[in-house]
Each structure stands twice: as structure tokens, then as C-alpha cells.
Design an enzyme around this catalytic site. Structure first.
Site, PDB file in Angstrom:
ATOM      1  N   GLU A   1       0.831  -1.152  -0.126  1.00  0.00           N
ATOM      2  CA  GLU A   1      -0.035   0.073   0.001  1.00  0.00           C
ATOM      3  C   GLU A   1       0.883   1.408   0.065  1.00  0.00           C
ATOM      4  O   GLU A   1       0.460   2.183  -0.804  1.00  0.00           O
ATOM      5  CB  GLU A   1      -0.889  -0.240   1.227  1.00  0.00           C
ATOM      6  CG  GLU A   1      -2.009   1.205   1.166  1.00  0.00           C
ATOM      7  CD  GLU A   1      -2.950   0.949  -0.009  1.00  0.00           C
ATOM      8  OE1 GLU A   1      -3.112   2.051  -0.682  1.00  0.00           O
ATOM      9  OE2 GLU A   1      -3.386   0.070  -0.200  1.00  0.00           O
TER      10      GLU A   1
ATOM     11  N   HIS B   1      -3.261  10.403 -18.684  1.00  0.00           N
ATOM     12  CA  HIS B   1      -2.461   9.792 -19.720  1.00  0.00           C
ATOM     13  C   HIS B   1      -2.459   8.239 -19.813  1.00  0.00           C
ATOM     14  O   HIS B   1      -2.496   7.847 -18.442  1.00  0.00           O
ATOM     15  CB  HIS B   1      -1.124  10.305 -19.614  1.00  0.00           C
ATOM     16  CG  HIS B   1      -0.202   9.909 -20.863  1.00  0.00           C
ATOM     17  ND1 HIS B   1       0.389   8.635 -20.901  1.00  0.00           N
ATOM     18  CD2 HIS B   1       0.200  10.684 -22.024  1.00  0.00           C
ATOM     19  CE1 HIS B   1       1.024   8.535 -22.200  1.00  0.00           C
ATOM     20  NE2 HIS B   1       1.015   9.557 -22.950  1.00  0.00           N
TER      21      HIS B   1
ATOM     22  N   LYS C   1      -0.330   3.192 -12.689  1.00  0.00           N
ATOM     23  CA  LYS C   1      -1.019   3.263 -11.441  1.00  0.00           C
ATOM     24  C   LYS C   1      -1.967   1.969 -11.249  1.00  0.00           C
ATOM     25  O   LYS C   1      -2.259   1.545 -10.074  1.00  0.00           O
ATOM     26  CB  LYS C   1      -2.131   4.499 -11.440  1.00  0.00           C
ATOM     27  CG  LYS C   1      -1.350   6.004 -11.128  1.00  0.00           C
ATOM     28  CD  LYS C   1      -2.415   7.007 -11.148  1.00  0.00           C
ATOM     29  CE  LYS C   1      -1.841   8.128 -10.665  1.00  0.00           C
ATOM     30  NZ  LYS C   1      -3.009   9.386 -10.591  1.00  0.00           N
TER      31      LYS C   1
END
Length: 124
Positions: free
Chosen positions: A69, A87, A94
């Protein structure tokens, strides 16, 4: 070597790490959720009197999730800093980082079930 760099070298490295953890706690709700889940697991571990070996597995699993995390949060912050506009490549990065947290969380749930379900069934 400039003066600013010398001053940074005198500061203990743990303080930077602790600052990073505190900042993550302040800014990341998912990390706070994992800390709440950690508290619940630790309390259950005491109540169900798990073995030392089981404690080791539980603590390693908790560590895996928390590290995943924090790493995810750091990657997201880097992407937002480097490429603040939306983008497709940033999304992939991500999403991959978030996927690592999901895998760690799923593994932790499986391990929790393996350790806790037999102990709960013994109580019934």
C-alpha cells in the site's frame, strides 16, 4: 559537498521513513483501512491464541500488505507529480501498482482463513 547536504546526512534516516509513514496515514484512506484491518487481525490473534509460527506468518502478511500500500501510494504520487494530466500510460502504471495491493490483500485473506477458520470452528 554543500552545507544543505551535510545537514541532511546528520539527520537519522529513520526519521525520514517515519515521516513517510505518518504522511501516508494522513493522506491515504486505503492505508488507514489496512491499519484498522491490522488491528482487528492482531486482536483476533490474541483472542484465538495463535502459535508463534502463525504469528510469524500473520506479521509477514500484514507487512506485505502495508508495504504494498505504501509503495502504491508512492508510485501514484510520482505519476501525479511527473504527469499530472490524464495519460493512458500513467493509468497503466497506477493500475499495476493498485493491482499489487489487491494481490497482497487477497493473499492475506487466504492466509487469515487458513489460520483462523480452524480455530473458530474449534470454539463452536
Amino acid at each position: 559537498m554543500n552545507l544543505a547536504l551535510k545537514d541532511k546526512q546528520k539527520k537519522i534516516g529513520f526519521s525520514y521513513a517515519w515521516n513517510g509513514i505518518l504522511e501516508t496515514i494522513k493522506t491515504e484512506s486505503n492505508f488507514r483501512f489496512h491499519l484498522i484491518a491490522t488491528s482487528f487481525v492482531v486482536i483476533c490473534s490474541f483472542i484465538l491464541q495463535i502459535s508463534l509460527f502463525e504469528w510469524a506468518i500473520i506479521l509477514l502478511t500484514i507487512g506485505l500488505v502495508l508495504v504494498a500500500e505504501i509503495t502504491n501510494s508512492a508510485i501514484e504520487a510520482i505519476i501525479d507529480y511527473v504527469r499530472p494530466e490524464i495519460h493512458p500510460a500513467a493509468k497503466v502504471i497506477k493500475d499495476a501498482a493498485a493491482g499489487s495491493v489487491l494481490i497482497a490483500a487477497l493473499i492475506s485473506i487466504i492466509i487469515g482463513c487458513i489460520i483462523f477458520i480452524p480455530k473458530i470452528l474449534d470454539l463452536l
